[in-house]
Design an enzyme around this catalytic site. Sequence first.
Site, PDB file in Angstrom:
ATOM      1  N   ASP A   1       0.829  -1.211   0.000  1.00  0.00           N
ATOM      2  CA  ASP A   1       0.000   0.000   0.000  1.00  0.00           C
ATOM      3  C   ASP A   1       0.864   1.261   0.000  1.00  0.00           C
ATOM      4  O   ASP A   1       0.651   2.174   0.823  1.00  0.00           O
ATOM      5  CB  ASP A   1      -0.951   0.014   1.214  1.00  0.00           C
ATOM      6  CG  ASP A   1      -1.754  -1.277   1.340  1.00  0.00           C
ATOM      7  OD1 ASP A   1      -2.076  -1.866   0.296  1.00  0.00           O
ATOM      8  OD2 ASP A   1      -2.044  -1.690   2.476  1.00  0.00           O
TER       9      ASP A   1
ATOM     10  N   GLU B   1     -11.052   0.363  -4.167  1.00  0.00           N
ATOM     11  CA  GLU B   1     -10.409   0.812  -2.924  1.00  0.00           C
ATOM     12  C   GLU B   1      -9.171   1.624  -3.263  1.00  0.00           C
ATOM     13  O   GLU B   1      -8.893   1.893  -4.430  1.00  0.00           O
ATOM     14  CB  GLU B   1     -10.034  -0.406  -2.066  1.00  0.00           C
ATOM     15  CG  GLU B   1      -9.109  -1.374  -2.770  1.00  0.00           C
ATOM     16  CD  GLU B   1      -8.958  -2.704  -2.064  1.00  0.00           C
ATOM     17  OE1 GLU B   1      -9.695  -2.981  -1.112  1.00  0.00           O
ATOM     18  OE2 GLU B   1      -8.088  -3.479  -2.481  1.00  0.00           O
TER      19      GLU B   1
HETATM   20  C1  6LW Z   1      -5.808  -2.127   1.847  1.00  0.00           C
HETATM   21  C2  6LW Z   1      -6.406  -2.159   0.513  1.00  0.00           C
HETATM   22  C3  6LW Z   1      -5.568  -3.188  -0.077  1.00  0.00           C
HETATM   23  O1  6LW Z   1      -6.553  -1.449   2.798  1.00  0.00           O
HETATM   24  O2  6LW Z   1      -5.328  -4.128   0.864  1.00  0.00           O
HETATM   25  O3  6LW Z   1      -4.357  -3.922  -1.858  1.00  0.00           O
HETATM   26  C4  6LW Z   1      -5.735  -3.607   2.098  1.00  0.00           C
HETATM   27  N1  6LW Z   1      -5.081  -3.097  -1.242  1.00  0.00           N
HETATM   28  O4  6LW Z   1      -6.348  -0.972  -0.193  1.00  0.00           O
HETATM   29  C5  6LW Z   1      -4.770  -3.966   3.171  1.00  0.00           C
HETATM   30  O5  6LW Z   1      -3.462  -3.678   2.777  1.00  0.00           O
END
Ligand code: 6LW
Length: 504
Positions: free
Chosen positions: A23, A179
Amino acid sequence: MPPLSQPDERRLTNPVIPGFHPDPSVCRVGDDYYLACSSFEYFPGVPLFHSRDLVHWTQIGNVLDRPEQLRLTGTWSSGGIYAPTLRHHDGRFWLIVTNCTEGGGNFIVTATDPAGPWSDPIWAPGVPGIDPDLAWDEDGTCWCTVAGVSQLRIDPSTGQTYGTPERLWSGGPGAKAPEAPHLYRIGDYWYLLIAAGGTERGHGVSIARGRTPNGPFEPCPDNPILTHRSTDHPVQNTGHADLVQGPDDSWWMVFLGVRPGGGTPGWHVLGRETFLAPVTWVDGWPVVGEVTLDLPELPWPLVPGPVEERRDDFDHAELRPSWISVRDRPAELCTTKERPGWLTLRARGISLDEPDVVFTGRRQQHQSCRARTLVDASEGSGGLAVRLDEQHHYEIEASGTQVRVVARVGSLRTVVAEQSVPAGPVVLAVTVADPPSPHGPCTGPDVVSLGVEGPDGTFNALATLDGRYLSTEVAGGFTGRVIGMYATAGAVHFDWFDYEPLSG
Ligand code: 6LW
């Protein structure tokens, strides 16, 4: 032990920050770049890196390094700290992040020096969910965008939010888990960069643009702009990205990816790592260049930062920032002050199976490596462990004149081997290496050998175990392997700890 050839750490290689560093969020301030990552159940939290060339990154601290900033009581593996966004605005560094632990939520910390100290948390209870982003528009209004993808106005100096979250974008048809939003003003548009497809093999990066920070947003016709789903690329799960301009103002993307090994379905053991790829712009949309393990030559000078010494002699009162502990690190349980030149760990639980084990380790950052430590276990029990989580770890433990190898895989726990050693400190060693050839579809990603070193330096492996059981595909979760020292009874003293990469 015979000398081992060392890889050249100054080469232009991806991942630019190897090991469990997912991240990534990056910001540029003049000639300097800063990057922050998730840290989950580990304390201190949110490792912070500095670079001048986007390739060589040096950890300069951890954003959350005081108990007042980071409470992980009761945190499960892969709970805790998720997905920071790091920005520089109005002469300050701002970092917004989620503590997924019960009683946690979203909060902001600020600093004038990114090496710290960072402020105490400014809680933002009005910010829902995970993956918060901060972006300021021309009139200074700050927008907080979160996974989902939705947005609300925030005063980042107080955490006060205004209104209810407005839905901005679903990430496009068929894409699960929209996300990791990041919002940027670039030229005439506001760009909304997100991850979609889930953080596993289907992961990807998509983008949309609009004329205002609140949309409406028009998706890029070429979404996803980065994904390795359904390819045989050695870097998989590519997603969760952030954009930055290089020293020559060219565009680049940092993102997470994994390097699975072994047969099918492939196991990754180092967690999600931080990679770099070039970006060009075509018709007002970013186009991500090829992701390569050997990066192209860069059009600006390389500025390698200091590289961490392979041996830590524990000669300093403060531990290096790369040392992380599970949940917390009370000084009375983990200290270099009790026996000068030694790290003393004092047991709280009785095994590594417990989530509040006293464990201090560093991320495994190379696919092959060796770790060694000189242990005095005359007053307790403890040793050297390779830890994925509390249910997945291999360790070699010393207790008086006995050493034993323990393997914990899911609900199974076995003492694999046991041996007597002469009284006095003993060198415990772990080697992670390629699996033996020939490789077949069922071959694991690596093998983990655990043993003791004789007085002449010869490694005596007590056990060699299949590495797949310490992989994310077996254990689940968001982290990667951490190799370190622990205590399960009394006080255990460690004179030094060596970590040597044996491959990339
Ligand atoms: C994070 C989300 C993700 O909150 O995995 O790959 C989660 N992306 O954005 C945890 O790292």
